[in-house]
Design an enzyme around this catalytic site. Structure first.
Site, PDB file in Angstrom:
ATOM      1  N   GLY A  59      -6.485  -3.175  -0.159  1.00  0.00           N
ATOM      2  CA  GLY A  59      -5.783  -1.899  -0.205  1.00  0.00           C
ATOM      3  C   GLY A  59      -4.328  -2.046  -0.592  1.00  0.00           C
ATOM      4  O   GLY A  59      -3.609  -1.066  -0.715  1.00  0.00           O
ATOM      5  N   CYS A  60      -3.888  -3.280  -0.785  1.00  0.00           N
ATOM      6  CA  CYS A  60      -2.510  -3.542  -1.185  1.00  0.00           C
ATOM      7  C   CYS A  60      -2.493  -4.034  -2.628  1.00  0.00           C
ATOM      8  O   CYS A  60      -3.331  -4.845  -3.008  1.00  0.00           O
ATOM      9  CB  CYS A  60      -1.880  -4.631  -0.317  1.00  0.00           C
ATOM     10  N   GLN A  61      -1.537  -3.559  -3.401  1.00  0.00           N
ATOM     11  CA  GLN A  61      -1.377  -4.070  -4.757  1.00  0.00           C
ATOM     12  C   GLN A  61      -0.842  -5.496  -4.701  1.00  0.00           C
ATOM     13  O   GLN A  61      -1.279  -6.358  -5.432  1.00  0.00           O
ATOM     14  CB  GLN A  61      -0.431  -3.179  -5.553  1.00  0.00           C
TER      15      GLN A  61
END
Length: 147
Positions: A59-61
């Site tokens: 969910g994190c770039q």
């Protein structure tokens, strides 16, 4: 991973109030971003051996790894990111939640985000990543309470 500096304050509410006070000191967001970067540099060393897919926060770039330990009485979180600003966000989350009981974690809303104006000043991808980090911490605390 017992060399954690967290918690810095005695309660999550105190941690959030201190974060708000610290950010209020800075006049503009360029200074606040620099402070976030400085906070990220204070994260405890995170072993390269733990930077594996199993510990990667989805969910994190940016790349973010998080490893929980402990039980319902005290949960600690070790985490790291390859991004300077995200590392600062990780530091803030750990400051509020790491080293606390599962019931304290579940009962604590991340009010510091609104208090310092983070929601308005983060890119959508960083906001999503911060939400994923906070959800991971909350979910782990809920699981610890059930265990």
């Amino acid at each position: 991973m017992s060399d954690t500096p967290f918690p810095l304050e005695s309660t999550p509410a105190e941690a959030q109030a201190t974060i708000a006070e610290e950010f209020a000191y800075f006049g503009d967001w360029s200074e606040r971003y620099q402070y976030l970067i400085d906070l990220g540099r204070k994260l405890p060393a995170f072993p390269d051996a733990l930077k594996v897919e199993e510990h990667r926060l989805l969910g994190c770039q940016s790349m973010v790894w998080i490893v929980p330990s402990g039980d319902a009485n005290r949960l600690d979180f070790a985490a790291a990111s390859d991004s300077a600003i995200v590392s600062g966000l990780v530091f803030l989350a750990l400051r509020v939640y790491s080293g606390r009981s599962a019931s304290e974690i579940v009962a604590t809303e991340p009010d510091f985000i609104a208090a310092i104006g983070l929601a308005k000043h983060l890119s959508p991808t960083r906001s999503n990543g911060l939400s994923a980090l906070l959800a991971f911490i909350q979910d782990h605390a809920r699981s610890a309470l059930v265990a």
